[in-house]
Design an enzyme around this catalytic site. Structure first.
Site, PDB file in Angstrom:
ATOM      1  N   PRO A  92       3.654  47.995  15.772  1.00  0.00           N
ATOM      2  CA  PRO A  92       4.671  49.057  15.710  1.00  0.00           C
ATOM      3  C   PRO A  92       5.050  49.522  17.120  1.00  0.00           C
ATOM      4  O   PRO A  92       4.196  49.592  18.001  1.00  0.00           O
ATOM      5  CB  PRO A  92       3.991  50.178  14.925  1.00  0.00           C
ATOM      6  CG  PRO A  92       2.555  49.830  14.846  1.00  0.00           C
ATOM      7  CD  PRO A  92       2.373  48.385  15.189  1.00  0.00           C
ATOM      8  N   SER A 115       2.783  47.734  22.366  1.00  0.00           N
ATOM      9  CA  SER A 115       3.924  46.912  21.951  1.00  0.00           C
ATOM     10  C   SER A 115       4.784  46.460  23.135  1.00  0.00           C
ATOM     11  O   SER A 115       5.124  45.280  23.253  1.00  0.00           O
ATOM     12  CB  SER A 115       4.772  47.697  20.949  1.00  0.00           C
ATOM     13  OG  SER A 115       5.966  47.026  20.708  1.00  0.00           O
ATOM     14  N   SER A 116       5.120  47.380  24.045  1.00  0.00           N
ATOM     15  CA  SER A 116       6.040  47.001  25.130  1.00  0.00           C
ATOM     16  C   SER A 116       5.396  45.942  26.026  1.00  0.00           C
ATOM     17  O   SER A 116       6.039  44.953  26.392  1.00  0.00           O
ATOM     18  CB  SER A 116       6.485  48.225  25.936  1.00  0.00           C
ATOM     19  OG  SER A 116       5.379  48.836  26.560  1.00  0.00           O
ATOM     20  N   ALA A 117       4.121  46.099  26.337  1.00  0.00           N
ATOM     21  CA  ALA A 117       3.449  45.112  27.197  1.00  0.00           C
ATOM     22  C   ALA A 117       3.300  43.781  26.468  1.00  0.00           C
ATOM     23  O   ALA A 117       3.455  42.713  27.078  1.00  0.00           O
ATOM     24  CB  ALA A 117       2.071  45.638  27.625  1.00  0.00           C
ATOM     25  N   ALA A 118       3.008  43.830  25.167  1.00  0.00           N
ATOM     26  CA  ALA A 118       2.831  42.585  24.416  1.00  0.00           C
ATOM     27  C   ALA A 118       4.156  41.826  24.334  1.00  0.00           C
ATOM     28  O   ALA A 118       4.192  40.599  24.504  1.00  0.00           O
ATOM     29  CB  ALA A 118       2.295  42.885  23.016  1.00  0.00           C
ATOM     30  N   ASP A 150      -2.504  47.909  29.820  1.00  0.00           N
ATOM     31  CA  ASP A 150      -1.816  47.319  28.658  1.00  0.00           C
ATOM     32  C   ASP A 150      -1.394  45.884  28.958  1.00  0.00           C
ATOM     33  O   ASP A 150      -1.536  44.989  28.117  1.00  0.00           O
ATOM     34  CB  ASP A 150      -0.571  48.141  28.285  1.00  0.00           C
ATOM     35  CG  ASP A 150      -0.934  49.496  27.707  1.00  0.00           C
ATOM     36  OD1 ASP A 150      -2.095  49.918  27.842  1.00  0.00           O
ATOM     37  OD2 ASP A 150      -0.043  50.144  27.125  1.00  0.00           O
TER      38      ASP A 150
END
Ligand code: MEV
Length: 307
Positions: free
Chosen positions: A94, A101-104, A145
């Site tokens: 999410p 999320s942003s780093a992934a 992250d």
């Protein structure tokens, strides 16, 4: 047609968020059950297909400025600025919940782009390119992250100094509870910076303590000391509340988890919304806690086996 995959996963910070930005140690765990994958298709124009936008990258909303910058920086690094393709991003992490999320997404994009051009990607280049995205998303990212969303092992991390993957022998489970509210990492980090400028002694002391809790937490994970780890999680949450980065809904879910038998519980990630985590000894207890969190408003839960 050439289809290439880049993958990355979510993360949870066990202990050390916020203090890590100021050089204190932190411990983060990969959350492999929440995943991003990116495929690349040939295309005459630069396009992106993700939750925020489907179409020309140039027309994408500012919400993905960080990803755009990361794609551009990757192309510059590869000297392929004139190449075009379509990136298709699919994710079960999410967004804006402190789960990385942003780093992934940035990790998966960078890996996919290098793969598409058959170029090797060094760890330093990967990290630097993901940090381009993280800097736009969060302002002053510690890099935790960017590292954890690409690591299969837990990390002991000190900004710009130590990145140490380690193995755990802990018999236990982490339950992640999503408040359903967007976290506000950037705002929380910047409000804490102001608080630190106004009241350095108090803030520094609270952060020093969080750093010590991280050190102790690593020993707990390596020596199966679940009660002590739970206690450290509770103490860390208390400090994060005093630092002003938790909020009512996080505190409420933390209390629900404790009342449902958790060994300890705390917010995780940037705060002001997003996710909390709790610690349980058995899988059955983890389920009970997850169910109690859902009954009390958690939008989603994950259970992560330690050890
Ligand atoms: C965000 O996931 C964690 C923070 O510590 C910020 C950072 O490490 O850059 C709040």
């Amino acid at each position: 047609m050439n289809r290439i995959n880049g993958k990355a996963h979510g993360k949870v910070i066990l202990i050390g968020e916020h203090a890590v930005v100021y050089g204190h140690p932190a411990i983060a765990l990969p959350l492999l059950s929440a995943e991003v994958s990116v495929t690349i298709n040939r295309s005459p124009t630069m396009c992106i297909d993700c939750v925020y936008h489907q179409g020309e990258l140039n027309d994408a909303p500012s919400a993905i400025d960080n990803i755009r910058a990361c794609i551009e920086a990757s192309l510059i690094k590869l000297n392929k600025q004139n190449e075009t393709f379509e990136l298709v991003i699919s994710s079960s992490i999410p967004q804006e919940r402190g789960m990385g999320s942003s780093a992934a997404v940035a990790n998966a994009c960078v890996k996919a782009i290098f793969d598409f051009f058959n170029q090797p990607l060094s760890e330093d280049d990967r990290f630097e390119l993901v940090q381009v995205s993280e800097t736009l998303a969060h302002g002053t990212p510690s890099g935790l992250d960017a590292k954890t969303t690409n690591s299969l092992l837990p990390l002991y991390f000190i900004k710009d100094k130590v990145i140490e993957p380690f193995s755990m022998v802990m018999e236990g489970y982490i339950i992640v509870g999503d408040t359903g509210e967007k976290g506000q990492t950037r705002m929380a980090v910047s409000s804490l910076r102001k608080r630190k400028e106004k009241n350095p002694a108090v803030v520094n002391e609270l952060m020093n303590q969080i750093g010590e809790y991280s050190e102790q937490a690593r020993l707990c994970l390596q020596n199966n000391l679940i009660d002590q780890l739970g206690d450290l999680m509770d103490k860390t949450h208390q400090n994060l509340m005093l630092l002003g980065v938790s909020n009512q809904i996080l505190n409420r879910l933390v209390n629900v988890a404790r009342q449902s038998g958790a060994k300890g519980a705390k917010m995780t990630g940037g705060g002001w919304g997003g996710c909390m985590i709790a610690l349980a000894k058995t899988h059955q207890q983890a389920h009970q806690i997850a169910n109690a969190l859902k009954r009390n408003g958690a939008a989603q839960t994950w259970i992560l086996e330690l050890g």
